[in-house]
Design a protein around this motif. Structure first.
Motif, PDB file in Angstrom:
ATOM      1  N   ARG A 377       0.836  -1.209   0.000  1.00 52.94           N
ATOM      2  CA  ARG A 377       0.000   0.000   0.000  1.00 52.94           C
ATOM      3  C   ARG A 377       0.858   1.240   0.000  1.00 52.94           C
ATOM      4  O   ARG A 377       0.602   2.193  -0.748  1.00 52.94           O
ATOM      5  N   MET A 378       1.930   1.238   0.825  1.00 50.18           N
ATOM      6  CA  MET A 378       2.798   2.405   0.902  1.00 50.18           C
ATOM      7  C   MET A 378       3.485   2.655  -0.445  1.00 50.18           C
ATOM      8  O   MET A 378       3.598   3.803  -0.910  1.00 50.18           O
ATOM      9  N   VAL A 379       3.930   1.574  -1.090  1.00 49.77           N
ATOM     10  CA  VAL A 379       4.590   1.725  -2.386  1.00 49.77           C
ATOM     11  C   VAL A 379       3.617   2.268  -3.426  1.00 49.77           C
ATOM     12  O   VAL A 379       3.957   3.138  -4.232  1.00 49.77           O
ATOM     13  N   ASP A 385       7.666   8.791  -9.945  1.00 46.60           N
ATOM     14  CA  ASP A 385       8.254   9.721 -10.919  1.00 46.60           C
ATOM     15  C   ASP A 385       8.876  10.934 -10.240  1.00 46.60           C
ATOM     16  O   ASP A 385       9.513  11.761 -10.902  1.00 46.60           O
ATOM     17  N   ASN A 386       8.673  11.037  -8.928  1.00 46.82           N
ATOM     18  CA  ASN A 386       9.230  12.160  -8.165  1.00 46.82           C
ATOM     19  C   ASN A 386      10.478  11.667  -7.431  1.00 46.82           C
ATOM     20  O   ASN A 386      10.407  10.775  -6.591  1.00 46.82           O
ATOM     21  N   GLU A 387      11.640  12.229  -7.760  1.00 47.58           N
ATOM     22  CA  GLU A 387      12.900  11.732  -7.189  1.00 47.58           C
ATOM     23  C   GLU A 387      12.940  11.892  -5.673  1.00 47.58           C
ATOM     24  O   GLU A 387      13.532  11.069  -4.966  1.00 47.58           O
ATOM     25  N   PHE A 388      12.275  12.900  -5.147  1.00 52.48           N
ATOM     26  CA  PHE A 388      12.276  13.105  -3.694  1.00 52.48           C
ATOM     27  C   PHE A 388      11.409  12.042  -3.003  1.00 52.48           C
ATOM     28  O   PHE A 388      11.777  11.515  -1.947  1.00 52.48           O
ATOM     29  N   ALA A 389      10.254  11.724  -3.614  1.00 49.91           N
ATOM     30  CA  ALA A 389       9.396  10.683  -3.057  1.00 49.91           C
ATOM     31  C   ALA A 389      10.072   9.319  -3.157  1.00 49.91           C
ATOM     32  O   ALA A 389      10.003   8.500  -2.229  1.00 49.91           O
ATOM     33  N   ARG A 392      12.676   8.965  -0.481  1.00 56.60           N
ATOM     34  CA  ARG A 392      12.065   8.692   0.820  1.00 56.60           C
ATOM     35  C   ARG A 392      11.673   7.226   0.931  1.00 56.60           C
ATOM     36  O   ARG A 392      11.849   6.588   1.973  1.00 56.60           O
ATOM     37  N   LEU A 393      11.124   6.641  -0.157  1.00 56.09           N
ATOM     38  CA  LEU A 393      10.753   5.229  -0.156  1.00 56.09           C
ATOM     39  C   LEU A 393      11.980   4.350   0.075  1.00 56.09           C
ATOM     40  O   LEU A 393      11.952   3.404   0.861  1.00 56.09           O
TER      41      LEU A 393
END
Length: 436
Positions: A377-379, A385-389, A392-393
């Motif tokens: 779910r978190m993934v 497509d967002n390098e910052f997101a 964080r993952l």
């Protein structure tokens, strides 16, 4: 048209995406993140409508999808929640998961209402991710996907009394004689292809519902003839009236008919086989041999059954039969039904902790699979497509030990790692030194 069995597909609405925005007011120096959260997706709800008596509406439309939530906006404004999609069903509808055959909801009460598939929560806007170290987060969450299910709906009639008997023994004639129901009546097998309900009035404010059900034959418990299509409707009754044809025109022994049908009941359900039965010897107006009637009646009474000799066509002895049925129903309703050790619950998907996961290797394609609903779910809510997101993952996967576990199990550079529907190639250069 009476429809008592359909298969449908439902999808709750996805949650709206969180927004990535920053305050830019003229007199607010160093305006911080102001992205609002996405709205919740609409859920799929089933609700009993007492005016419905069939699942016909679902015959022509099989796919139902609720509206997704609105995306978050600037100035910390939340997205609009998607409206719930309410599907109306008749009382007595059971909802099953087609993939697991699990009972999802049993909608018997006239005010029953069940959330069948929950809508996804909205993604958090970037305002949620600001910390003393990360004061201007440039990422937000995607909305959670809504629950998708393949369902089977089965309608089981809510009748007090069920009529049993071989085809053409006179069940439809009886229910037409004692109620306002007007079923199709003819002298050939399986005239009644659908169940008929009749409201029987014994006296003022004394009524019960009787179901004229399609005829049983040998092998019905295995689906032969009308099989399960019929037996489903007997499950909710408290009392059975078993009709036997005494006209002698069928060439069958009424006692054999009686035992064959009871055998099919026992093979299908022990509970149904244990229901009390009243025996109605029908077509007495054309019975050619009173000695045969006496033989059948004596054999049934020895087994403890109450036997009535009736003629549904001429109304012979119908009133005594109805009064006896009413008295037995009063007795049976005073006896509480046994409580199941595992009571039916409306199944709602609980959100699992993303720290609970396992790793295994897919033998077919060699991919490493990280399995855990919370983590998947978190993934799914990460904007890849967002390098910052994405960064964080990756930090979260390291923090909860996924990278360390993969190394312990022998992952190598270039191997495919799969989390839910997301796949990526493992790269040891991105793993922190303490996990090497």
């Amino acid at each position: 048209m009476f429809v008592d069995h359909v298969e449908i597909e439902v999808s709750a609405g996805d949650g709206g995406n969180g927004a990535v925005t920053f305050r830019k007011e003229k007199y607010v120096p160093r305006g911080g993140p102001s992205g609002g959260d996405g709205g919740k997706g609409g859920s799929i709800i089933m609700e009993v409508d007492p005016h419905l008596s069939t699942l016909l509406d679902f015959r022509y439309k099989h796919v139902y999808k609720a509206v997704r939530g609105g995306d978050g906006q600037n100035k910390d404004m939340f997205g609009k929640d998607g409206p719930d999609l309410v599907l109306k069903v008749p009382p007595g509808t059971s909802v099953y998961n087609r993939e697991t055959d699990e009972l999802v909801a049993d909608l018997t009460a006239l005010d029953a209402r069940a959330v069948i598939a929950k809508g996804g929560v909205g993604g958090k806007g970037n305002a949620h991710f600001a910390t003393s170290v990360r004061q201007a987060p440039k990422f937000a969450q995607n909305g959670e996907p809504g629950i998708h299910k393949l369902l089977r709906l089965e309608l089981k009639l809510l009748a007090d009394v069920g009529l049993l008997g071989y085809p053409s023994v006179g069940k439809s004639t009886l229910i037409a004689a004692i109620s306002a129901a007007r079923p199709k009546i003819a002298d050939y097998p399986f005239t009644t292809l659908i169940p008929n309900l009749g409201v029987v009035e014994v006296a003022q404010n004394q009524t019960f519902v009787m179901a004229d059900l399609p005829g049983l034959i040998e092998g019905a418990s295995e689906g032969i003839g009308l099989g399960h299509q019929f037996l489903r409707h007997v499950e909710r009754t408290r009392l059975l009236v078993h009709m036997l044809d005494m006209s002698g025109t069928t060439g069958r022994d009424p006692l054999d008919d009686f035992r064959i049908i009871n055998k099919e009941l026992a093979l299908y359900s022990e509970r149904m086989a244990a229901l009390p039965q009243i025996i109605a010897l029908n077509k007495m107006d054309v019975a050619p041999d009173q000695a045969e009637v006496d033989r059948v009646r004596a054999a049934l009474e020895v087994e403890g059954h109450t036997v009535f000799q009736i003629s549904a066509a001429t109304h012979l002895n119908l009133k005594p039969l109805l009064f006896f049925i009413w008295d037995r129903l009063i007795e049976l309703k005073s006896i509480p039904e046994p409580v199941s050790e595992e009571p039916v619950r409306i199944i709602a998907e609980e959100r699992e902790d993303f720290r609970r996961w396992t790793v295994n290797k897919n033998e077919e394609d060699g991919a490493w699979e990280v399995v855990g609903k919370g983590l998947q779910r978190m993934v799914s809510m990460t904007d890849l497509d967002n390098e910052f997101a994405l960064s964080r993952l990756q930090r979260t996967l390291e923090k909860i030990g996924v990278n360390k576990k993969l190394i312990e199990m022998g992952v190598e550079d270039g191997d495919t790692v799969r989390i839910g529907a997301i796949e990526f190639n493992y790269d040891s250069d991105e793993v922190e030194d303490r996990y090497r």
